[in-house]
Write an enzyme that holds these catalytic residues in place. Structure first.
Site, PDB file in Angstrom:
ATOM      1  N   SER A  30       0.857  -0.959  -0.086  1.00 12.36           N
ATOM      2  CA  SER A  30      -0.060  -0.035   0.037  1.00 12.36           C
ATOM      3  C   SER A  30       0.966   1.034   0.043  1.00 12.36           C
ATOM      4  O   SER A  30       2.223   1.127   0.474  1.00 12.36           O
ATOM      5  CB  SER A  30      -0.814  -0.113   1.297  1.00 12.36           C
ATOM      6  N   TYR A  79      -2.048  -1.069  11.243  1.00 11.09           N
ATOM      7  CA  TYR A  79      -2.273  -1.343   9.836  1.00 11.09           C
ATOM      8  C   TYR A  79      -0.989  -0.808   8.983  1.00 11.09           C
ATOM      9  O   TYR A  79       0.023  -1.232   8.480  1.00 11.09           O
ATOM     10  CB  TYR A  79      -3.515  -1.054   9.212  1.00 11.09           C
ATOM     11  N   LYS A 108       2.258  -2.624   7.264  1.00 14.33           N
ATOM     12  CA  LYS A 108       2.715  -2.364   6.005  1.00 14.33           C
ATOM     13  C   LYS A 108       4.170  -1.890   5.903  1.00 14.33           C
ATOM     14  O   LYS A 108       4.904  -2.296   4.779  1.00 14.33           O
ATOM     15  CB  LYS A 108       1.898  -1.386   5.147  1.00 14.33           C
TER      16      LYS A 108
END
Length: 324
Positions: free
Chosen positions: A132, A145, A149
């Site tokens: 991402s 999150y 990542k």
């Protein structure tokens, strides 16, 4: 294919199926997996459903054994599975933060580990890590999150160097995604007052899926950026991270929430699609999402664009010289 029951994982499974591939579908939710199996079969592929939790290494190892026994040697392994919590950091319980990290980061580590154990002896195979723009740029309300990542990004860089050192023919590449219209915004644990949303502009999961399949077939590049917002975010963070901090502090809360009440299925501990509902690949933002990315097209045709630019420059120089 981990995370295959919904969102990008499910859309990518269908894209692989359109090539006639045999596709192993790995996720927790039985309803979503069965729906994905139907989608894969309808697209011309051969599905294999394997319910599992990617945070459990033993389950991932057993799944890899089953895949090779029933479908043959693993040529491509795609890590997509994740979970998250939408909340300020100090409202996330340590057990919740740990769970997000185990699924979203260690799930990738475990999947990569079992794939490599089978690919390296054959000196063949490709591993695709679905990342991402948030692997480079953390945003508010998604600390667990974003942390996971970022960890995947560092892990990917390290592993790629090791494979290059070994002169291995196993390839690993990463696909950095923009905001995507997936069911995650209807099933992750959220403590926000309003329903969460991806930060616009929003892309349909098929845009991401196409990029994942392309990366699997062209793994020589260390990573792919999908969508103009991804490229802009990564570059802006490289050169103006402080300004982004201030901008996101002002806009990051409102841009990640709709005007609707927060009604979430909360799949952190148990799959949301084990309750008689198949969420599919798309989220609830179809009317606000785009199904194409000009940036992706340009990235794949850099040689063509470079040649066109060079031709234009030569032509301009010729006419300028003639005019003079």
């Amino acid at each position: 294919m981990t995370g295959a029951s919904g969102g990008v994982g499910r859309a990518a499974a269908v894209e692989f199926a359109r090539r006639g591939d045999r596709v192993a579908l790995l996720a927790r939710g039985r309803e979503g997996l069965e729906g994905a199996a139907r989608d894969v079969a309808d697209a011309g592929g051969v599905p294999l459903v394997i319910p599992l939790d990617v945070a459990d290494y033993g389950q991932v190892e057993a799944a890899a054994d089953q895949v090779e026994k029933e479908l043959g040697p693993i040529d491509v392994w795609v890590n997509v599975a994740f979970t998250s919590v939408f909340a300020p950091f100090d409202e996330i319980d340590p057990s919740e933060f740990k769970r997000v990290t185990e699924v979203t980061y260690l799930g990738y580590v475990y999947g990569t580990r079992v794939a490599l154990a089978r690919m390296k002896p054959r000196d063949h195979g490709t591993i695709v890590q679905v990342g991402s723009a948030l692997a480079y740029r953390g945003i508010p309300l998604q600390s667990a999150y974003c942390g996971a990542k970022h960890a995947i990004q560092g892990f990917h860089d390290s592993l790629r160097c090791e494979l290059m050192h070994d002169k291995s023919q196993v390839r690993v590449t990463m696909v950095q995604l923009p905001a995507v219209n997936t069911p995650q915004f209807s099933w992750v644990l959220s403590r926000l007052p309003k329903h969460p949303q991806p930060v616009p502009p929003i892309f349909q999961p098929e845009v991401a899926a196409d990029a994942v399949v392309y990366a699997a077939g062209h793994p020589g590049r260390r990573e792919y950026w999908v969508g103009g917002p991804t490229a802009l975010t990564i570059m802006a963070n490289k050169f103006a991270a402080g300004l982004l901090d201030r901008y996101l502090a002002r806009t990051g809360y409102t841009s990640q929430q709709t005007d609707l009440p927060n009604e979430q299925a909360a799949n952190l501990w148990n799959p949301a699609d084990n309750r008689g509902r198949d969420y599919g690949a798309h989220g609830v933002f179809d009317d606000r999402s785009t199904a194409r990315s000009y940036q992706v097209w340009a990235a794949r045709h850099r040689g063509l664009l470079g040649g066109a630019a060079a031709a234009a420059a030569v032509t301009a120089a010729y006419f300028t010289r003639s005019h003079r």
